[in-house]
Design an enzyme around this catalytic site. Structure first.
Site, short mmCIF file in Angstrom:
data_model
loop_
_atom_site.label_atom_id
_atom_site.label_comp_id
_atom_site.label_asym_id
_atom_site.label_seq_id
_atom_site.Cartn_x
_atom_site.Cartn_y
_atom_site.Cartn_z
N ASN B 75 0.84 -1.20 0.00
CA ASN B 75 0.00 0.00 0.00
C ASN B 75 0.86 1.24 0.00
O ASN B 75 2.00 1.23 0.45
CB ASN B 75 -0.93 0.00 1.22
CG ASN B 75 -0.23 0.50 2.46
OD1 ASN B 75 -0.23 1.69 2.76
ND2 ASN B 75 0.39 -0.41 3.22
N PHE B 135 6.51 4.01 14.28
CA PHE B 135 7.84 4.35 13.76
C PHE B 135 8.14 3.50 12.53
O PHE B 135 9.28 3.20 12.23
CB PHE B 135 8.92 4.06 14.82
CG PHE B 135 8.85 4.95 16.02
CD1 PHE B 135 8.20 6.19 15.97
CD2 PHE B 135 9.44 4.56 17.22
CE1 PHE B 135 8.15 7.02 17.09
CE2 PHE B 135 9.39 5.38 18.33
CZ PHE B 135 8.74 6.61 18.28
N CYS B 137 5.95 3.43 9.30
CA CYS B 137 5.42 3.69 7.96
C CYS B 137 6.56 4.01 7.00
O CYS B 137 7.29 4.97 7.18
CB CYS B 137 4.41 4.83 7.99
SG CYS B 137 3.66 5.07 6.38
N CYS B 388 13.59 -32.32 -1.96
CA CYS B 388 12.59 -33.22 -2.55
C CYS B 388 11.29 -33.19 -1.76
O CYS B 388 10.20 -33.18 -2.32
CB CYS B 388 13.14 -34.65 -2.64
SG CYS B 388 13.68 -35.32 -1.06
C1 LIG Z 1 -3.47 -0.30 3.66
C2 LIG Z 1 -2.58 -0.35 4.86
C3 LIG Z 1 -2.47 0.76 5.68
C4 LIG Z 1 -1.68 0.70 6.80
N1 LIG Z 1 -1.63 1.78 7.61
C5 LIG Z 1 -0.93 1.72 8.77
C6 LIG Z 1 -0.96 2.77 9.71
O1 LIG Z 1 -1.60 3.79 9.50
N2 LIG Z 1 -0.24 2.64 10.83
C7 LIG Z 1 0.50 1.52 11.11
O2 LIG Z 1 1.12 1.45 12.16
N3 LIG Z 1 0.56 0.51 10.25
C8 LIG Z 1 -0.16 0.56 9.10
N4 LIG Z 1 -0.16 -0.51 8.24
C9 LIG Z 1 0.68 -1.68 8.58
C10 LIG Z 1 -0.13 -2.76 9.30
O3 LIG Z 1 -0.60 -2.32 10.53
C11 LIG Z 1 0.71 -4.02 9.56
O4 LIG Z 1 1.81 -3.68 10.35
C12 LIG Z 1 1.22 -4.66 8.29
O5 LIG Z 1 0.26 -4.58 7.27
C13 LIG Z 1 1.66 -6.12 8.51
O6 LIG Z 1 0.58 -6.93 8.89
P1 LIG Z 1 -0.23 -7.88 7.86
O7 LIG Z 1 0.78 -8.71 7.16
O8 LIG Z 1 -1.19 -8.64 8.71
O9 LIG Z 1 -0.94 -6.96 6.92
C14 LIG Z 1 -0.95 -0.47 7.11
C15 LIG Z 1 -1.07 -1.57 6.28
C16 LIG Z 1 -1.89 -1.53 5.19
C17 LIG Z 1 -2.04 -2.74 4.32
S1 SF4 Z 2 4.91 -37.79 -5.71
FE1 SF4 Z 2 6.52 -39.32 -5.98
S2 SF4 Z 2 7.58 -38.65 -7.83
FE2 SF4 Z 2 6.36 -36.88 -7.14
S3 SF4 Z 2 7.83 -35.74 -5.82
FE3 SF4 Z 2 6.64 -37.08 -4.46
S4 SF4 Z 2 7.94 -38.90 -4.29
FE4 SF4 Z 2 8.71 -37.78 -6.08
#
Ligand SMILES: Cc1cc2nc3c(=O)[nH]c(=O)nc-3n(C[C@H](O)[C@H](O)[C@H](O)COP(=O)(O)O)c2cc1C
Ligand code: SF4
Ligand SMILES: Cc1cc2nc3c(=O)[nH]c(=O)nc-3n(C[C@H](O)[C@H](O)[C@H](O)COP(=O)(O)OP(=O)(O)OC[C@H]3O[C@@H](n4cnc5c(N)ncnc54)[C@H](O)[C@@H]3O)c2cc1C
Lengths: 459, 426
Positions: B75, B135, B137, B388
């Site tokens: 964002n 701290f 953004c 694997c």
């Molecule tokens: C659209 C958006 C706006 C955000 N605005 C803020 C904000 O204003 N203040 C803040 O501390 N974090 C803000 N964040 C960060 C989120 O609080 C959070 O730390 C971050 O998205 C990681 O968490 P998540 O992976 O669950 O989204 C924002 C995140 C998003 C996606």
């Molecule tokens: S399904 Fe069989 S061939 Fe495919 S990765 Fe797993 S062990 Fe290997």
């Protein structure tokens, strides 16, 4: 009580007909395709590739769809199978690539390879892209007889490799059974002709329709005037029932009716019986039964002389007919057709008398002696087609073409017993599928190319 | 039945699932919907000084991976764009109406004592449970000397934290930015400044993709883009490691941690708690699916705890931290080898090609007597790398089985190849 056969045109409304003959399996949209493509594991030594008669690099083209590289996906497909679009629509994938998909073992749900293949190839053709560039002209000319999947596949590959090709086609339109045989709802909107146009657009292929081998040209002519010949002439005869009364009115070869259906602009003009009996156990039987139902027939019964597991129609095809309201009766063979009173004229069929069958101790099919009768306004014969080689014997050729059973004998290169004459598709031994015909055509083209290039070096 | 009630710095909530400061917590309307859906608490969308900031149109970017939407999210929004007065009034009303839920207020004002002092007073008036100092953004606000511009300088973190502790009686949570080389710098600074807790991570500076027609980074605003903040499932591993780093740091001991970053399921939450987080905060998962996901988070966590015999989250809080060690302390004499369950194998060959092309050539591609594909581990070649197992699409088909090397524990610190090895005590 009616006093005669109930056969009519226009049993269904135009809307019902256009629904019934629209796309049976609608295409994937872009998003669905990407989701489906992401189900592919991109297997190593992928079993699906081995199961495809044209050995399309399936994991690669699916990965290209997933990455949004549709041109790449389609090119991968078309390089192996120039009719990838048709095959995506008509291949019995449940017995080919999709049966081999490792996802069956995991979750009984294969990646929908056929639909993905269609998605990519439709996109490419729609975008007007020509993915092939012809190699430098070799100055060699090849005659291809038959503009069906085998012939067109061969012609296309030869053209790409730099040879000039003349295609002789007996019918008015090219495409073979793609145009005259495949069920209408598998290839609506004139797709067969669009695909032919796409194939011819590569250049270097001259199509001569209305030119039949054995009538307008002879094999000896062709061998003389061309550097090589490919025969892709399909079947040309339909097996007889061997039941009394087979010649009556109302009894037809399924393939002939289907050809008429495929060519009918307005399906309402087709004569449709109220009660229909179809005799046979292959895809042709399924196709005629389902299509006649979709034209408005009330009772449609397929009668097959062995069990469901013996039918050459796949389980999916059988299910498809059944969900379309077709009844499938097993273990019975036609004995006699009974007609309406005709006062000396040719009678019209009224009912078919069947005898129950079983396998005897030695596994041979025998009648039990018990019989039953099915009323029928129309009877369709779908017990198989075959190849009669008369067209090939023009009386001029010194050596006749060797046969294997009732088909043209070939080697691994698809070369016949006559040097320089190749053959493929339904007229040679093997399964009768669009995709195998395409494979034959390509293999033959490559063998012809090797031969012609060797000649060029020698000259 | 497990008891999920949570006590974070004395702030009580019915469960450890809080919504992170972000659009889901920007208004009374959203927050009340969240509380009705069952969320344990919220950190209100970051407040700043009036006049409010202005946001752009076209704000989010997302990574779709293999058909999965929003595997990562980004964002370019700023802090709340509503007047301070409106937010404070709503906060007060919400806290009054929902006394059992945690309500923490996120703050970001210019880096001077007066600004912080002024806003703290006004927040205190709302009876909110605590404050979180944003701290973190990484875009927009940092250009104005706030957000991660503060979070990246430990001295500023310490200074502002100290002001907040001095001028307020509310618990202080310092929200950290991951856009820094060593997370312990700002974490220890927060500790020195008197922070009661840190919360992390805020978003990761990123360009989520490029519009190849417009030739501009995504999301685009009138043909231009800027770097945004990355979050969602893709950032969880980064967040987990940073949380764990702080949890095991002796200098940070005693400071609570609120885990944030890609928490989407109860399992993610359990992992954060085991790595030392007293609770978790969620943003992207809620923005992707709506508030209802908290129901499964609650029941999933409780059911898992019941299965394990944990009564409270404190029972496994930080339980994985002692096992998070430096590489040099891993046992070099421990060995695992891949084992393929041939009954489960679907014969895709992915294990073979991964090992053959890119690793140790220890899975043979064979055909059995029926010409069926068969993949077999060459045990003498297998180094136990797990590749694997990860590429195999069938759960449980490839397992890594310990083999007895007959050798005692020995790590790098004493390994003969280590030029700096410690001599064994004489
Ligand atoms: C659209 C958006 C706006 C955000 N605005 C803020 C904000 O204003 N203040 C803040 O501390 N974090 C803000 N964040 C960060 C989120 O609080 C959070 O730390 C971050 O998205 C990681 O968490 P998540 O992976 O669950 O989204 C924002 C995140 C998003 C996606
Ligand atoms: S399904 Fe069989 S061939 Fe495919 S990765 Fe797993 S062990 Fe290997
Ligand atoms: C009703 C029906 C449904 C089918 N459905 C499917 C399906 O769903 N999926 C699938 O994979 N397969 C299906 N098949 C099989 C498939 O259509 C064939 O296997 C395939 O078309 C064979 O290709 P071909 O090129 O060998 O022959 P054809 O398609 O038969 O083409 C042969 C061409 O040669 C021409 N020709 C014949 N004799 C001469 C001559 N003497 N001179 C010049 N030209 C001549 C013909 O007019 C024709 O155009 C179906 C077949 C039928 C009959």
């Amino acid at each position: 009580m009616t006093s005669g056969p109930d056969i009519r045109t226009g049993r269904l409304s135009p809307q019902a007909l256009s629904t019934g003959f629209g796309d049976a399996h609608p295409p994937l949209d872009h998003r669905q395709a990407v989701i489906e493509a992401s189900r592919c594991y991109f297997c190593y030594d992928a079993p699906c590739v081995e199961a495809c008669p044209t050995s399309i690099d399936i994991p690669s083209f699916i990965r290209s769809i997933a990455t949004g590289n549709l041109a790449g996906a389609a090119t991968t497909i078309l390089e192996s199978n120039i009719m990838g679009g048709m095959c995506g629509r008509v291949c019995p994938v449940e017995e080919l690539c999709e049966e081999a998909c490792v996802r069956n073992a995991q979750e009984a749900k294969p990646v929908r390879i056929g639909l993905l293949q269609r998605h990519a190839t439709d996109w490419l053709v729609g975008a007007g892209i020509q993915p092939f560039v012809r190699a430098a002209p070799t100055g060699r000319r090849v005659a291809v007889v038959g503009a069906g999947p085998a012939g067109l596949s061969c012609a296309h590959r030869l053209a790409v490799l730099g040879h000039d090709v003349v295609v002789f086609e007996a019918r008015e339109k090219p495409g073979g059974l793609n145009e005259y045989g495949i069920a209408a709802y598998k290839t609506p909107e004139d797709f067969a002709q669009k695909e032919v146009d796409f194939i011819l657009s590569v250049g270097g292929i001259e199509l001569r329709c209305g030119q039949a081998l054995g009538r307008d040209v002879t094999l000896s002519d062709l061998r003389r005037s061309f550097d090589a010949v490919f025969l892709g002439i399909g079947h040309n005869a339909v097996r007889a029932l061997g039941a009394e009364g087979e010649e009556m009115d109302g009894v037809m070869n399924a393939v002939d009716y289907i050809a008429g259906l495929r060519q009918a602009r307005d399906k309402a003009v087709l004569p449709v019986g109220r009660r229909v009996v179809v005799i046979g156990g292959g895809n042709t039987a399924i196709d005629i039964a389902t299509q006649i139902r979709r034209l408005g027939a009330e009772d449609v019964t397929i009668v097959y002389r062995r069990g469901p597991e013996h039918m050459s129609a796949t389980w999916k095809e059988q299910e498809w007919a059944q969900t379309n309201g077709v009844r499938i009766k097993h273990w019975a063979q036609p004995r006699r057709l009974v007609g309406w009173p005709a006062n000396g004229a040719k009678p019209h069929v009224k009912e078919v008398v069947f005898e129950y069958t079983q396998l005897d101790d030695r596994g041979r099919l025998t009648g039990t002696g018990d019989t039953f009768a099915l009323p029928a306004d129309q009877v369709f014969k779908a017990i198989g087609q075959y190849f009669v080689p008369s067209a090939l014997h023009d009386g001029v050729a010194a050596e006749p073409l060797e046969l294997a059973g009732d088909r043209i004998a070939i080697n691994a290169d698809r070369e016949t017993s006559l040097p320089g004459v190749f053959a493929g598709g339904d007229c040679v031994p093997g399964v009768d599928l669009t995709v195998s015909a395409v494979a034959d055509g390509r293999i033959a083209a490559e063998a012809i190319d090797r031969r012609l290039r060797a000649d060029i070096l020698r000259d | 039945m497990a008891d999920l009630t949570n006590d974070f710095l004395g702030i009580k909530s019915p469960n450890p699932f809080w919504l992170a400061s972000a659009p889901p917590t920007d208004k009374q309307y959203n927050v009340e919907r969240a509380f009705r859906a069952g969320w344990g608490g919220v950190v209100w969308k970051t407040l700043g000084e009036d006049p409010p900031v202005v946001n752009v149109s076209s704000r989010y970017g997302a990574v779709t991976y293999n058909g999965t939407r929003v595997a990562g999210f980004s964002n370019i929004e700023l802090i709340t764009d509503r007047p301070l007065e409106v937010n404070l009034r709503e906060i007060k009303e919400v806290k009054r109406a929902w006394p059992d839920r945690a309500l923490v207020v996120s703050l970001m004002v210019p880096c001077n004592e007066e600004s912080w002092k002024a806003i703290l007073k006004r927040v205190e008036g709302t009876e909110a449970d605590g404050i979180e100092l944003n701290f973190g953004c990484p875009h927009g606000m940092s250009e104005r000397g706030m957000g991660s511009a503060v979070g990246q300088v430990p001295e500023y973190v310490e200074m502002v934290t100290r002001w907040c502790k001095q001028h307020s009686r509310m618990p202080v949570i310092v929200k950290l930015t991951p856009n820094i080389t060593n997370i312990l710098g700002p974490a220890r600074a927060a500790r020195r400044g008197g922070a009661d807790a840190v919360s992390l991570i805020n978003t990761v500076q990123s360009i989520v993709g490029v519009d190849l027609d417009l030739m501009a980074p995504l999301p685009t605003v009138d043909g231009k883009g800027t770097h945004g903040g990355y979050c969602g499932p893709a950032v969880k591993p980064i967040a987990l490691r940073m949380v764990a780093e702080i949890a095991r740091d002796p200098e940070c001991r005693g400071m609570a941690i609120s885990g944030i970053g890609g928490v989407s399921t109860w399992r993610d939450a359990a992992e954060f708690v085991s790595m030392g987080a007293g609770n978790v905060q969620v943003c992207t998962a809620a923005m992707t699916h709506g508030f209802k996901i908290v129901e499964d988070m609650i029941s999933g966590l409780a059911n898992w705890m019941d299965g394990k015999g944990y009564r409270r989250t404190d029972d496994f809080l930080g339980a994985a931290v002692p096992n998070f060690v430096d590489w040099q302390h891993l046992n070099l004499n421990y060995k695992v080898i891949a084992h393929i369950d041939q009954d489960l194998c679907i014969r895709c060959g992915k294990c073979h090609i991964a090992c053959e092309d890119t690793s140790h050539q220890s899975i043979a591609a064979l055909r059995d007597e029926n010409h069926r594909r068969r993949y077999e581990v060459i045990e003498s070649e297998c180094v136990g790398c797990n590749l694997c197992m990860h590429v195999c699409p069938v759960d449980g088909c490839i397992t890594m089985r310990p083999v007895d090397t007959g050798l005692p524990y020995a790590d790098w610190t004493s390994h003969p190849n280590n030029p700096m090895r410690r001599q064994a005590a004489e």
